[in-house]
Design an enzyme around this catalytic site. Structure first.
Site, mmCIF file in Angstrom:
data_model
loop_
_atom_site.group_PDB
_atom_site.id
_atom_site.type_symbol
_atom_site.label_atom_id
_atom_site.label_comp_id
_atom_site.label_asym_id
_atom_site.label_seq_id
_atom_site.Cartn_x
_atom_site.Cartn_y
_atom_site.Cartn_z
ATOM 1 N N CYS A 39 0.899 -1.168 -0.027
ATOM 2 C CA CYS A 39 0.129 0.005 -0.014
ATOM 3 C C CYS A 39 0.767 1.310 0.118
ATOM 4 O O CYS A 39 0.594 1.989 -1.082
ATOM 5 C CB CYS A 39 -1.133 -0.102 0.988
ATOM 6 S SG CYS A 39 -0.170 -0.796 2.721
ATOM 7 N N HIS A 102 -1.377 7.504 4.152
ATOM 8 C CA HIS A 102 -0.154 6.241 4.174
ATOM 9 C C HIS A 102 1.085 6.682 3.656
ATOM 10 O O HIS A 102 1.908 5.980 3.390
ATOM 11 C CB HIS A 102 -0.614 5.116 3.346
ATOM 12 C CG HIS A 102 -0.652 3.884 4.235
ATOM 13 N ND1 HIS A 102 -0.600 2.722 3.467
ATOM 14 C CD2 HIS A 102 -0.194 3.482 5.481
ATOM 15 C CE1 HIS A 102 -0.254 1.670 4.517
ATOM 16 N NE2 HIS A 102 -0.448 2.189 5.760
ATOM 17 N N ASP A 249 -4.234 -0.313 -5.013
ATOM 18 C CA ASP A 249 -2.976 0.020 -4.783
ATOM 19 C C ASP A 249 -2.088 -1.454 -4.739
ATOM 20 O O ASP A 249 -1.049 -1.211 -4.651
ATOM 21 C CB ASP A 249 -2.698 0.708 -3.525
ATOM 22 C CG ASP A 249 -3.406 -0.126 -2.361
ATOM 23 O OD1 ASP A 249 -4.298 -0.943 -2.818
ATOM 24 O OD2 ASP A 249 -3.269 0.576 -1.131
ATOM 25 N N ASN A 250 -2.772 -2.498 -4.716
ATOM 26 C CA ASN A 250 -2.188 -3.715 -4.822
ATOM 27 C C ASN A 250 -3.007 -4.883 -4.973
ATOM 28 O O ASN A 250 -4.125 -4.955 -4.968
ATOM 29 C CB ASN A 250 -1.355 -3.944 -3.335
ATOM 30 C CG ASN A 250 -1.863 -3.695 -2.094
ATOM 31 O OD1 ASN A 250 -1.609 -3.042 -1.288
ATOM 32 N ND2 ASN A 250 -3.033 -4.451 -1.795
#
Lengths: 483, 483
Positions: A39, A102, A249-250
């Site tokens: 992330c 993040h 994001d992943n």
């Protein structure tokens, strides 16, 4: 969220009528990648247009280790990085991030110090609940100040999976859009939700409504919210003036499958790995009246392209004083053009693999350590491919493992190193790797040092709420990144 | 062809714009099943509406063995079976089968003796070339008589993969439809193509055009042909009067992946197995003006439903003197109704698994023998799931392996036998299994006896072509079914 989690990408439960419609009205990218299977680095890449190895969103504590920003992390997004909202300001844009930031939770990393005008959300993942002694619960911010903490003012019921966060994030998004439209201001909304991230949650109206359990419920709520956002854009008659892009994001985490794990479709492994399941992402571009409906583009795309493309939409150029990895996708989306470009798969400080065209060359293979694996941590459950999903870090830099992703999207059948096809593929890939590595200037690694004293003990605004906690003594130490 | 081979089911190469459009204009079934993980029994099930165990399309030579109709097979479709075209005759339908018949090649099994009015195609798979001494090449029939043989008058270039067969089959289909429309005759066309079956082939304009190699080229040609068929129906203004259903007879074979293997999406294993990858199929219903566009139905569907549904469309009732396994799907397709029904997964004479709702219980697990596996025959490459993809026949009749197919479509995480969910699932499944087994009257097995003398040495019409061959001495023997 994984590539395979959308109906339009083949999820059998087909929980995403709104995203599927978004694809039918726009352009679907089956070959779109994040910049990292985790992330924080991935979100940094989106906002900087640069590989995490350049922006410092990696660690050198170990080779090929995934690192992110838990609340003991000392680092964050360096001031020297230029973020998309900072640049969009030049074109008069107002920017808001809703959800998980993040990129560092300490004051200097605050999103409003990096170009965003508004923020509603959290600096870290919604892990918890914590006891506020060994670890504080993660704060939720409105703009500069915290307005509460997860599991306190913003409850997440781990037992039932109920949390109202996606609904709150949706309202924040709708409200922001309405205000900008009313003020006739151009805007950038980064709707960075995290409902499919463990611990997976959904609000009560969605809980129990999918065929996949809680994870599917979360997907349904996200889908429903996307539908409401697009609907608002149409209602406000700004759909033809608003570019919308959906991605993740992943890859879906398989470690907690099936209870809280998603789908990476036919691809190998998931989050944390540089196999396709970890880094190939769902991606839909939507811009009625501009992007023709119902298109599929096989352009190799990257989350970093959103940086360059967004600048292009605002009539801006990407910075010229640094390497930018993102492409402008407008020619792809508006004229159907295809650009030859490599995709680099980094895990921490290591270039694990490169894809060019249909060929992917692995220079390193690793899932996780035997030690972790024996404890039951499995990033590729039921997908063991001998010599590929390795539990020791296997170096293949001299003789890469090469897969043809068209015939073999699941990375199960490495090309024979004796084949002409193998040699031809390497002939395509080797020069771009050499060029990349020769020109690469790694950023100062931001994710090496951890310190319990920097946790979210007393975020700005805690005094007003009476929610300040006492930090422990400062003890900087090397972060431990097990995989 | 596999579930995952269509764009609309998530194939990353997205080679099927016509089938994807067919789905967008009609109804997609993500939970649709064939009746057997192999071609002959599956095609028998389609045309009889009955499980192969009832019609005799199985073997008792070994437990749970896949059997089909190679040209040494003595058996075929029994006269006592009522085939869809036989029944449709009562409603004045003219029927044609184009492509692979596969219900027996000896004279008594000829499709024109079982209700079809026309046939263009072959009785067996297009394996070869043979030397016409140990084995004859497979004949191609027009109606009652052969008009040539594969690899002779109907060339298949194994080296380049070039064969014109799909184009010939397409022309046969278009011509048949035009003639029926001109004569105002109701018709049933069974377009039973086999281009994605090994040895995979495509015609020259399609060779090399996909991202997946020859298999993708074949998929593209099939897709293009489906598009042309639907286009003709519209052109002739009979689209609103013609029900079209697309499906496949078994999951993609993974044994020859990646060169000639397709995709079963997120599902486990492929052809030959009773895991989802072997039996869950792509399925699209299309009937403009009747089936609403863009629908997805989670009805558990079966290839056998096409029998009952087709009869229903023609205003006919299924036979009452025998067990019929097919449901009438019209209420599903026209009113969106869902019917609770089990799916039975047979492999030869063995009931391997049953699905009801989201739960699948495996009573037996088997991929293939250790002996075969050690020789490199792998039906689940890169998908080993411990205790699930077993290489010995594992009996679980007392304590079935149960999977929740919504959360775990890949059958990787059996429910804990100590869980309430497990017990609840079994409580749903056990009575339908008991009922099924108590009522079951297995047909006389047709696929036990082989004899080289019955091969296609001298099919009807061979004299005219000078292509009759001398059969060897008749030596009936037990067929060998290794898996």
């Amino acid at each position: 969220m994984g590539w395979g989690d959308l109906g339009v990408y083949g999820e059998p439960s087909r929980e995403t009528p709104n995203l599927d419609r978004m694809a039918a009205e726009g352009m679907l990218f089956p070959n779109f990648y994040t910049a990292n299977p985790l992330c924080s680095p991935s979100r940094a890449a989106l906002l900087t247009g640069r590989l995490p190895i350049r922006s410092g969103f990696y660690t050198t504590n170990g080779h090929a280790r995934n690192a992110y920003t838990p609340q003991e992390i000392v680092g964050g997004i360096p001031d020297s990085e230029l973020l998309l909202p900072e640049l969009l300001k030049e074109a008069g844009y107002t920017s808001k991030i809703v959800g998980k930031w993040h990129l560092g939770h300490r004051p200097q990393f605050h999103p409003l110090k990096h170009g965003f005008d508004e923020w509603f959300g959290s600096p870290n993942c919604h892990f918890g609940p914590y006891d506020n002694k060994a670890r504080p619960n993660i704060p939720v911010y409105r703009d500069w100040e915290m307005v509460g903490r997860f599991y306190e003012e913003f409850p997440i019921n781990l037992k039932t999976g109920e949390a109202n966060l996606t609904q709150i994030y949706l309202q924040e998004a709708l409200d922001f859009i309405k205000r900008q439209q009313a003020a006739h201001r151009p805007f950038f909304l980064h709707w960075a939700i995290d409902a499919t991230h463990a611990p997976v949650y959904a609000s009560r109206p969605f809980l129990g409504t999918s065929q996949r359990g809680r994870y599917g419920d979360a997907v349904r709520e996200i889908d429903d919210s996307v539908g409401k956002i697009l609907h608002l854009l149409r209602d406000l008659s700004i759909a033809e003036n608003t570019f919308v892009f959906f991605t993740s994001d992943n890859g879906a985490a398989l470690i907690s499958a099936p209870r809280q794990g998603g789908s990476n479709g036919p691809f190998l492994c998931g989050k944390q790995t540089t196999f396709e399941g970890g880094m190939r992402e769902p991606a839909i571009a939507w811009w009625p009246g501009h992007i023709p409906a119902g298109q599929v583009s096989h352009q190799l795309g990257s989350i970093m392209d959103l940086f360059t493309t967004s600048l292009s939409l605002a009539g801006l150029e990407p910075p010229r004083d640094r390497a930018i990895d993102g492409l402008d996708l407008l020619p792809t989306m508006l004229q159907g053009r295809l650009t030859d470009r490599p995709v680099f798969y980094y895990r921490g400080n290591a270039l694990m693999a490169v894809t060019r065209g249909q060929y992917k060359a692995h220079f390193w293979t690793w899932t996780n350590s035997w030690e972790e694996f024996r404890q039951g941590v499995d990033f590729c459950p039921g997908q063991n491919v001998s010599g590929v999903t390795t539990h020791s870090q296997e170096e293949h830099t001299k003789l890469p493992l090469v897969f043809h992703l068209g015939r073999d999207p699941g990375e199960r059948f490495p090309l024979s190193i004796a084949s002409t096809e193998y040699l031809d593929a390497l002939r395509q890939i080797t020069p771009v790797v050499r060029q990349h590595q020769e020109a690469l200037v790694p950023g100062q690694p931001q994710l090496n040092v951890c310190n319990r004293a920097v946790m979210n003990w007393a975020p700005p605004g805690c005094e007003k709420l009476g929610k300040c906690l006492m930090p422990p003594e400062s003890v900087p130490e090397k972060c431990s990144w097990p995989h």
